[in-house]
Write an enzyme that holds these catalytic residues in place. Sequence first.
Site, PDB file in Angstrom:
ATOM      1  N   GLN A  74       0.755  -1.150   0.021  1.00 25.93           N
ATOM      2  CA  GLN A  74      -0.056   0.015   0.151  1.00 25.93           C
ATOM      3  C   GLN A  74       0.928   1.247  -0.150  1.00 25.93           C
ATOM      4  O   GLN A  74       0.387   2.348   0.467  1.00 25.93           O
ATOM      5  CB  GLN A  74      -0.918  -0.003   1.249  1.00 25.93           C
ATOM      6  CG  GLN A  74      -1.884  -1.236   1.356  1.00 25.93           C
ATOM      7  CD  GLN A  74      -2.944  -1.181   0.126  1.00 25.93           C
ATOM      8  OE1 GLN A  74      -3.363   0.081  -0.184  1.00 25.93           O
ATOM      9  NE2 GLN A  74      -3.283  -2.031  -0.353  1.00 25.93           N
ATOM     10  N   THR A 365       4.869  -0.950   7.269  1.00 28.80           N
ATOM     11  CA  THR A 365       5.252   0.167   6.879  1.00 28.80           C
ATOM     12  C   THR A 365       4.434   1.029   5.813  1.00 28.80           C
ATOM     13  O   THR A 365       4.402   2.231   5.815  1.00 28.80           O
ATOM     14  CB  THR A 365       6.495  -0.308   5.846  1.00 28.80           C
ATOM     15  OG1 THR A 365       6.046  -1.117   4.995  1.00 28.80           O
ATOM     16  CG2 THR A 365       7.513  -0.902   6.909  1.00 28.80           C
ATOM     17  N   CYS A 366       3.448   0.532   5.279  1.00 28.46           N
ATOM     18  CA  CYS A 366       2.307   1.229   4.516  1.00 28.46           C
ATOM     19  C   CYS A 366       1.896   2.198   5.315  1.00 28.46           C
ATOM     20  O   CYS A 366       1.320   3.190   5.117  1.00 28.46           O
ATOM     21  CB  CYS A 366       1.198   0.325   3.774  1.00 28.46           C
ATOM     22  SG  CYS A 366       2.024  -0.953   2.937  1.00 28.46           S
ATOM     23  N   TYR A 367       1.537   1.987   6.539  1.00 33.33           N
ATOM     24  CA  TYR A 367       0.833   2.784   7.666  1.00 33.33           C
ATOM     25  C   TYR A 367       1.728   3.482   8.661  1.00 33.33           C
ATOM     26  O   TYR A 367       1.366   4.058   9.778  1.00 33.33           O
ATOM     27  CB  TYR A 367      -0.384   2.153   8.462  1.00 33.33           C
ATOM     28  CG  TYR A 367      -1.279   1.540   7.317  1.00 33.33           C
ATOM     29  CD1 TYR A 367      -2.207   2.104   6.866  1.00 33.33           C
ATOM     30  CD2 TYR A 367      -1.157  -0.016   7.298  1.00 33.33           C
ATOM     31  CE1 TYR A 367      -3.163   1.477   5.937  1.00 33.33           C
ATOM     32  CE2 TYR A 367      -1.979  -0.620   6.222  1.00 33.33           C
ATOM     33  CZ  TYR A 367      -3.046   0.137   5.745  1.00 33.33           C
ATOM     34  OH  TYR A 367      -3.789  -0.370   4.697  1.00 33.33           O
TER      35      TYR A 367
END
Length: 398
Positions: A74, A365-367
């Site tokens: 993401q 890591t996307c968030y």
Amino acid sequence: MPSTDCTCRNRVQVLQLCCVLWLWRYRAWKRGQQMPAGAVNSASYAPVVCTSLQFWVQVTFVNAQGLAEAGIDQGGLMKELLEQIVAAGTQPEYGLFTTTQGSGLLYPNPAAEAIPQGLALLKFLGMMVGKALYEGILLNLSFAPFFLLSLQGGRPGLDDLAGLDSTLHTSLLAVKACPAADVEHLGLTFAAEQQLFGKTVESELLPGGSSLPVTADNRLLYVHLLADWHLNARLGRAAAAFAGGLSGVLPPSWLHPFSPEELNELMSGGQDEGLDIDDMARYVQYSNGYSESSSTIKMFWTVVSGFTAEQRRLLLRFITSTSRAPLGGFKHLQPPLTVHKVDCGSSPLALLGGKDVDRLPSASTCYNMLKLPNYKRAATMRQKLLYAIGAGAGFELS
């Protein structure tokens, strides 16, 4: 939004990945497509269409056993991919880039065109840097100002030569200031020499320049021609290849409002002086039961404050997939840095030396989220954090 799905076969051999991605044809936005076997050495695959990188690129990592890792991209995997590709591709030992004397700033290696697929790789690296700039992803690099000036469409001159070779710059200024009667005794001609793979190669600054002596009347022309040769002609094909990749993602006009120093800040977040832990703590968010007053959170900031600068960078990469703090501080990080509670059982005697939580921390890591177990002892937390951030195990660490 259209996307391009690309698979990385090895998280370590990043430079080989550059070749694979460059030679693999981007199809018409078909998700889930795998790269054909042997794509690295196949001439049948056309170069990547640069403008496609303005769209969302979805990345899947494949482990050493050939199995897709569990992570769903993401945005975090793409950040990790860009940082690793650029970090590997700009290492001077690969021959694509070299550094200035003293300051260690990067610029394309003039000899890169003699490396197999060297110009294609430089173009690809230009695309990757362009993608990072387009997405606001920070990279751990700084380019030489004269090279950035050329990327902006300018033409570096004598005043910029000090950034490449201060000794040569001083020598040319000495030629300008030399008494007229002594100029011809310097034995200079309108030619320049460089070392390429152990051989001395001579380039004429003017037609027949190797036999044209520098005199008091033409020395100003010589000084400016030699500076231009070092900054522009010698770097020509290598610099043009990188610029071609960059301009395919970002129009050159987008770079014009910035000075070279500002461009370096946009790419890297400014000078690498270490992460500001106070700034991190000021803008962090907590979830699933953690708060600023939680004993585990207080312990976390105490442990992180004791990390070295390199360990702090590894921690930030572990959480966000990039080792650089956002430009302007953590208040500009999106999504905000978050520490999420992972409630794990432990012995009631953990504080007195009994068995503590075994589970390792993990991250989304996307968030920009650290999933932190509720450790009871600082020693355990430090050990688990350092193991996790240094393992480089992707999505299979537990």
